[in-house]
Design a protein around this motif. Structure first.
Motif, PDB file in Angstrom:
ATOM      1  N   ILE A 134       0.787  -1.242  -0.062  1.00 43.92           N
ATOM      2  CA  ILE A 134       0.090  -0.096   0.242  1.00 43.92           C
ATOM      3  C   ILE A 134       0.891   1.243   0.005  1.00 43.92           C
ATOM      4  N   PHE A 135       1.964   1.240   0.703  1.00 42.31           N
ATOM      5  CA  PHE A 135       2.489   2.504   0.902  1.00 42.31           C
ATOM      6  C   PHE A 135       3.556   2.773  -0.061  1.00 42.31           C
ATOM      7  N   PHE A 136       4.268   1.736  -0.761  1.00 41.18           N
ATOM      8  CA  PHE A 136       5.164   1.794  -1.833  1.00 41.18           C
ATOM      9  C   PHE A 136       4.546   1.554  -3.322  1.00 41.18           C
ATOM     10  N   GLY A 137       3.466   0.701  -3.346  1.00 41.74           N
ATOM     11  CA  GLY A 137       3.233   0.419  -4.551  1.00 41.74           C
ATOM     12  C   GLY A 137       3.829  -0.812  -5.193  1.00 41.74           C
ATOM     13  N   GLY A 138       2.956  -1.763  -6.026  1.00 39.56           N
ATOM     14  CA  GLY A 138       3.482  -2.898  -6.556  1.00 39.56           C
ATOM     15  C   GLY A 138       4.678  -2.739  -7.585  1.00 39.56           C
ATOM     16  N   LYS A 139       4.453  -1.274  -8.311  1.00 35.79           N
ATOM     17  CA  LYS A 139       5.626  -1.445  -9.207  1.00 35.79           C
ATOM     18  C   LYS A 139       6.947  -1.170  -8.684  1.00 35.79           C
ATOM     19  N   ARG A 140       6.916  -0.348  -7.439  1.00 33.35           N
ATOM     20  CA  ARG A 140       8.267   0.189  -6.744  1.00 33.35           C
ATOM     21  C   ARG A 140       8.756  -1.045  -6.037  1.00 33.35           C
ATOM     22  N   LEU A 141       8.174  -1.826  -5.336  1.00 31.49           N
ATOM     23  CA  LEU A 141       8.806  -2.832  -4.556  1.00 31.49           C
ATOM     24  C   LEU A 141       9.841  -3.816  -5.108  1.00 31.49           C
ATOM     25  N   PRO A 142       9.873  -4.020  -6.567  1.00 28.46           N
ATOM     26  CA  PRO A 142      11.033  -4.785  -6.882  1.00 28.46           C
ATOM     27  C   PRO A 142      12.255  -4.043  -7.042  1.00 28.46           C
ATOM     28  N   GLU A 143      12.195  -2.818  -7.102  1.00 24.76           N
ATOM     29  CA  GLU A 143      13.363  -1.733  -7.198  1.00 24.76           C
ATOM     30  C   GLU A 143      13.786  -1.609  -5.915  1.00 24.76           C
ATOM     31  N   LEU A 144      13.029  -1.551  -4.840  1.00 23.89           N
ATOM     32  CA  LEU A 144      13.488  -1.381  -3.456  1.00 23.89           C
ATOM     33  C   LEU A 144      14.038  -2.484  -2.976  1.00 23.89           C
TER      34      LEU A 144
END
Length: 71
Positions: A18-28
């Motif tokens: 919810i906080f980062f979004g699904g698209k941003r999680l792999p980058e993190l």
């Protein structure tokens, strides 16, 4: 009572999505993995340096020379 139960991990994962979004999680995750790899490599370099060098020895005390004072 256990500290981490399965529902704790599910809740943390849900908040992360919810906080980062699904698209941003792999980058993190990739950035975190690269950071941990660099940290491990840095630690390996430090431990290899200390293993390669002999333990530092304290030099033997040298007697102090007496100085003559002329008046």
């Amino acid at each position: 009572m256990e500290i981490f139960q399965p529902w704790h991990l599910i809740l943390v994962a849900l908040v992360a999505v919810i906080f980062f979004g699904g698209k941003r999680l792999p980058e993190l995750g990739k950035g975190l993995g690269e950071g941990l790899k660099g940290f491990k490599d840095g630690l390996k370099g430090v431990t290899e340096d200390t293993a390669a060098k002999p333990a530092a020895t304290t030099p033997a005390a040298t007697p102090k020379t007496e100085e003559t004072v002329t008046k």
